[in-house]
Each structure stands twice: as C-alpha cells, then as structure tokens.
Design a protein around this motif. Structure first.
Motif, PDB file in Angstrom:
ATOM      1  N   LEU A 129       0.767  -1.658  -0.098  1.00 39.09           N
ATOM      2  CA  LEU A 129       0.004  -0.274   0.333  1.00 39.09           C
ATOM      3  C   LEU A 129       1.031   1.103   0.070  1.00 39.09           C
ATOM      4  O   LEU A 129       0.534   2.408  -0.314  1.00 39.09           O
ATOM      5  CB  LEU A 129      -0.918  -0.050   1.143  1.00 39.09           C
ATOM      6  N   ALA A 130       2.099   1.516   0.285  1.00 41.91           N
ATOM      7  CA  ALA A 130       2.922   2.166   0.421  1.00 41.91           C
ATOM      8  C   ALA A 130       3.703   2.477  -0.542  1.00 41.91           C
ATOM      9  O   ALA A 130       4.685   2.633  -0.515  1.00 41.91           O
ATOM     10  CB  ALA A 130       3.951   2.339   2.122  1.00 41.91           C
ATOM     11  N   GLY A 131       3.649   1.270  -1.529  1.00 39.10           N
ATOM     12  CA  GLY A 131       4.555   1.870  -3.046  1.00 39.10           C
ATOM     13  C   GLY A 131       5.986   0.462  -2.961  1.00 39.10           C
ATOM     14  O   GLY A 131       6.607   1.633  -3.711  1.00 39.10           O
ATOM     15  N   ARG A 132       5.381   0.088  -1.830  1.00 40.28           N
ATOM     16  CA  ARG A 132       6.959  -0.515  -2.383  1.00 40.28           C
ATOM     17  C   ARG A 132       6.893  -1.993  -2.444  1.00 40.28           C
ATOM     18  O   ARG A 132       6.322  -2.731  -2.487  1.00 40.28           O
ATOM     19  CB  ARG A 132       7.425  -1.051  -0.714  1.00 40.28           C
ATOM     20  N   ARG A 133       8.070  -2.806  -3.341  1.00 40.61           N
ATOM     21  CA  ARG A 133       8.492  -3.800  -3.935  1.00 40.61           C
ATOM     22  C   ARG A 133       8.121  -5.003  -2.522  1.00 40.61           C
ATOM     23  O   ARG A 133       9.341  -4.563  -2.076  1.00 40.61           O
ATOM     24  CB  ARG A 133       9.060  -4.042  -4.780  1.00 40.61           C
TER      25      ARG A 133
END
Lengths: 362, 252
Positions: free
Chosen positions: A76-80
């Motif tokens: 959700l925070a945009g991390r792989r």
C-alpha cells in the motif's frame, strides 16, 4: 546509491532459500516481512544478512497473519514487498491474501511446501496446491508459479514481482522443502542485463497533495453494503483475471504429439517425470510430458489439446490428487483415462514413475 | 439563532451525516481525532486504517487516505506501511474486540516493538456491529447477547485493562492514555499527544477512548451517560499512563 547485488552473471551452487533471497534482492524488493517456519527460514536468514549493504528492510512479525498484513501495508505504501511461509503458516497467510485479492494488492508470497495436514513434517510435500491456488474466502484471484529447479526459483521469484505489479493480483512462488534445502547449480544475473525491466511500483496511499483539495482521498475498502455492489466489483476483477490468464499461463511439454500416455506433474516432481519419459521413450513406450508452470491460472488450452490427443493421462504428485483436481477441471469432457501416482507428503523418483507406467501398460 | 459547531476540516463533508447509529460514540472519537489532525496540520500526511466492526463505517469518513482492513489486523497493516514509508503518519483505528481479542497479539507486538504508529481503540464494552455480544471489555454483570444473564467473571474473566497492559509492556518512548467521549477536550488532547509522539519518532502511541453504544446497551440518553460515567469509570480509569518527556498542560 548502494551497488547492485548482482553484477554480470555468476555461476553459483547454493540452496533454494538462498536463491530466493538473492532473486528478491536482484528484483529490487525493498522490504520483507516474515515469521519463522521451516523449511523457509533461510530466506529470512540470507535476506537479513545481505540487506544492510543494499539498503533494504526486514520486519520479523508476531505470526503469519501479521507477516501477510504488514506485507499488504508495505505494498500500500508503494514498495516491492514480499513474505515467505510454509504449511500452517500458509494457512494463516490466506487471510491477508484474501484482502490482497479484494483490493488487488500485488503482494508476493514464497511458499516452501512441507507435509500436511497440520504440523506434519518440516521436510517436503506438494500438499499446499489447493490452499495456495484457491485458499481464502473468495475466487482464487491470484497467480501461482510452481518451480522445478533452482534456476526457475531465481527466474520466477524475479518474475513474480513483475506479474504482481503488472496485473495487481497477489502472486505466489510455490516451491517445496526439497527445493528450499537442496543445493544446486544455477546462474545468478542482474535482470536489467538480461533485458528484464522491473515493472515500476506506485503508492496506493500517502501520495503527494492535500486529499480532498488537490486530489480525491484514496478510500480503500473490502466491505460492501449490498450484494450487487460486491457483484459488480467482482465482475470487473474476474474479467481482468480471465483476460490476463492466457498472458500469464505457462507450461512445459515434450513428446506429446504421438503419445498414448501423457504424464502430468508440476514442481520438483516433474524432474522425475521428465527423466522417466526420456527413459521410457528409449525403451519404446509412447509417453509424453506435460507440466503446468502456473497452477493458477492453468495453461488451459495447451492442456486441453494434450488431453484431446492422448488416450491416458497419468497425474504424478506428492499429494492425494490436488494437481489432478485442477487438471480434471480444465479437461472436463475429455475421454482420456485418468490415472494416478499419488504419494502425499513423500518424494517421487523416476524409477517409481517408470514402474507405474509399466504397470499400466502391462 | 442556532450555530452548528464546525466539523473538523479534515472530515469529508460529502459522507456526512456519518453512518453510525444515533447516540454512537464513534462520531465523537473521530471528531476528537479530526480536531487533533487539524491542529497539527497533518491531513496530507496521515493514513487512516480502520478495522472490522463498527469502526469500518469510517472507511470514507475523512478527506484522508484510508484503508479498511480485517478484524484485528489494522495494527499490522499500518505497521507494514509505516515500516515501508516512515513519512506516513499511521493511525490504526479499532474497537475493543479488534484490539483486545482477535488482534491482541498484534497490539501486544506493536507495543513491544514500539512501532511508530498511533493506535486508537474505542471501548464500548461489547461487539456492536455483530449485534451486541460479550467483548473482552464487557463489565462484570453486564448483559449482552452472549452473556444474557450478565457477565460472570468466574467463567469469562474480568474486563481487559488495555492501556494498563500496553503501558506495562511498551518500551521507553511510548505514549499511553485512556480518554472518554464524556470529556472531549481531554480526549482530543490525548489523541494529539499520541500523534505528536509518533511524529517525534518516540515510540508506540495508544489511546483507548471510552465510548457509548445506546443501541446495544438498550439505554436512553440519560442511562447511556450514566453507564459510561458511573459504571465504566469505576473500572476503567481515565488518564495518561505513559508520557515520554515532560507533561504538558493540555490533555491533563
């Protein structure tokens, strides 16, 4: 900027768990969340040893529910982001996976199958096929790659991040205890140098701008008031999955053109089957080899073609028919005779496969 | 002339009136949270996570990025987010069942790891959304759908003292308080300090808010407040349990 974990190509002789950790590094995975369970522990061990050098992160959680839900948070925070588990941990992991399905969150989960049901063995099985492909309260909107070699563990761990972020379905790499613990030769590589472009990630929440002023707030939910609301959302998801399925599905096959009997297997068992088919061919048996690499979605068209031509299909697996059920669903209507060699929770050798074929052929 | 009190700026006007039952305490807790966020000017930094149960009705409550999670799992979702992007100010919003029963291990572990998140737990002594069953916080003798003859502490235990537990296990830097919707200024002060504590990177911040559920308590307005301020106050002590650094006047 930390250096790339792998530069150029490197021939190595390592365990499968070490392969997964390196592959995740090479794929640019930014954070792993995990909870100890055998036989996947060394993925965390190698990851935690290597990450300070490359600026990656790790969180050891209180259980697999938390490992799954923190992975959801990371995405959700945009991390792989990824996690790894096995057996009873995979059971718990299905709850966060169902949320990832409901919100189309590209989490990556590596599963190293162990014996079941329950605690069973920490060694090996192929008994997490049903759970991994269709677990959770939902429709199985996920991708499952079943690897057979250490090279594939490397390749498909990298690929799983791209599949997840491209199609936005949770994606599994389904290995097993043998693959996890065994050492094998393979080639490590930097994906970029092989022309593999990593699909960029982006944040679902916490983007720039004042929500409600510069941009609408992101309101993500998995709860619906009305049956029709849910139905409409699911129709969209199911259509997306059906459209993506032929692009995602992968298989491996040979010698099926003139085969009376085709051996169907997946994962590490397919190595025994491959050897058995070659030996049996040398001995004059008209046998073929088919292996779904994706168990979800299945390579439907290709499997139906094989089932349309062969008189007999022999499903070989270290489970009591979990792959066979997936196969039967795909080939429904085929007149091919269904035969089996099931050894739940136990490894299968090429000699056993050959003996089974000879028993069938008389 | 009647003047309506202003809604907090970070509330989403389009989704008001809110979805909670008449007389519910959630709107008050979310008002206190909204005011604290407005005062700190962090509307664009906060990611709000809500649990399952009545708290899920807040999934579109704010003009803030929001994630509605699973029952008990809001703490790990917000934890995972914060670990992945420390610029986010993570708020995990849950009920007593989510925090003290099904998600107790996550609350305990978030506290012991001193996760830099702010957890707000609404205690209304029962499971509201599912129709009023006994919760870990149900008062001794209190009648619920699964304790129809009153909660028997002998067989079902005593009400969970959440902030006391968190205060006992959280490392240095944690902020822990119990407020009440009967004292909104104080509750807002506690929540504001809990947010500031996260922003300062000190540690885990936890506020339990004593709240109201006239629907399932089956109480009129007078008895609703009476149950909160007389019965609940006897068992659940309002105040700050852990405060890093010097105490400030607001929130006392």
């Amino acid at each position: 900027m930390p250096e790339k974990p792998i530069q150029g190509e490197k021939r190595v002789f390592v365990t499968g768990n070490e392969v997964v950790a390196w592959a995740a590094l090479a794929a640019g995975a930014e954070i792993m969340y995990g909870y100890p369970i055998t036989p996947q522990n060394e993925i965390m061990h190698y990851w935690t040893r290597m990450i300070p050098k490359y600026g990656r992160r790790f969180l050891q959680t209180e259980d697999e529910l938390s490992a799954g839900f923190t992975t959801v948070g990371g995405v959700l925070a945009g991390r792989r982001a990824f996690t790894a588990t096995a057996g009873p941990g995979n059971t718990l992991m299905q709850e966060p996976i169902s949320m990832a399905e409901a919100m189309r969150l590209p989490i990556v989960v590596v599963v190293q199958q162990r014996g079941g049901p329950s605690t069973a063995t920490v060694i090996y099985s192929q008994q997490e096929v049903t759970l991994t492909t269709l677990g959770g309260n939902g429709e199985g909107l996920r991708v499952v790659y079943s690897t057979a070699t250490h090279q594939e563990l490397f390749d498909y761990t990298i690929k799983s991040f791209n599949t997840a972020w491209k199609y936005r379905f949770p994606t599994f790499v389904l290995g097993d205890g043998y693959q996890a613990k065994m050492r094998e030769s393979l080639t490590f590589y930097d994906p970029a140098e092989r022309g593999i472009e990593m699909v960029p990630t982006d944040a679902y929440v916490g983007r720039p701008g004042m929500p409600g002023v510069d941009r609408p707030p992101k309101h993500m939910r998995n709860t619906y008031n009305m049956e029709e609301e849910l139905y409409e959302v699911l129709q969209g998801y199911l259509a997306d999955f059906a459209k993506a399925a032929p692009e995602i599905a992968e298989h491996e096959t040979f010698d099926t053109e003139d085969a009376d009997l085709v051996i169907i297997s997946h994962g590490v068992v397919s190595r025994a089957c491959k050897m058995a088919v070659r030996d049996l061919r040398e001995q004059g048996y008209k046998v073929g080899y088919f292996r779904p690499i994706t168990l979800r979605p299945m390579p439907e068209k290709e499997l139906q073609e094989v089932a349309g031509k062969a008189k007999q299909l022999l499903v070989v697996e270290s489970a009591q028919g979990q792959l066979a059920r997936l196969v039967k669903e795909v080939i429904y209507g085929s007149t091919a005779e269904m035969l089996s060699l099931f050894k739940p929770g136990v490894g299968i050798t090429s000699e056993e496969v050959i003996a089974r074929v000879k028993e069938i052929k008389g | 002339m009647t003047v309506q009190p202003a809604m907090p700026k970070c509330w989403r006007v389009e989704t008001k009136p809110h979805k909670f039952c008449p007389g519910c305490g959630h709107g008050l807790v979310l008002k206190a949270l909204g005011q604290a966020i407005d005062e700190l000017g962090i509307q664009d930094k906060v990611v709000f996570g809500c649990d399952i149960g009545c708290s899920l009705l807040s999934w579109d409550f704010f003009n803030m990025d929001t994630v509605q999670t699973h029952h008990g799992r809001t703490n790990p979702v917000i934890t995972g987010m914060k670990r992945a992007n420390s610029d986010i100010i993570g708020v995990a919003y849950m009920g007593d069942g989510g925090g003290y029963a099904i998600g107790a291990q996550h609350l305990v572990s978030s506290a012991t790891r001193n996760e830099r998140i702010t957890a707000i737990l609404v205690n209304n002594t029962q499971y509201g959304m599912t129709g009023g069953q006994m919760a870990p916080t149900t008062m001794p003798g209190q009648k619920t759908e699964t304790s129809p003859y009153g909660r028997d502490a002998e067989t079902t235990g005593s009400p969970t003292q959440g902030p006391e537990m968190v205060a006992a296990i959280a490392p240095e830097g944690a902020y822990v308080a119990r407020g009440s919707v009967a004292n909104m200024k104080q509750l807002k002060g506690y929540i504001k300090k809990a947010l500031e504590n996260q922003m300062a990177g000190n540690g885990f911040s936890f506020v339990e808010a004593l709240s109201l559920c006239p629907t399932n308590w089956r109480t009129n307005a007078k008895d609703t407040w009476k149950f909160l301020e007389e019965d609940m106050y006897k068992y659940f002590k309002v105040g700050e349990l852990r405060v890093p650094g010097p105490r400030e006047k607001e929130g006392q």
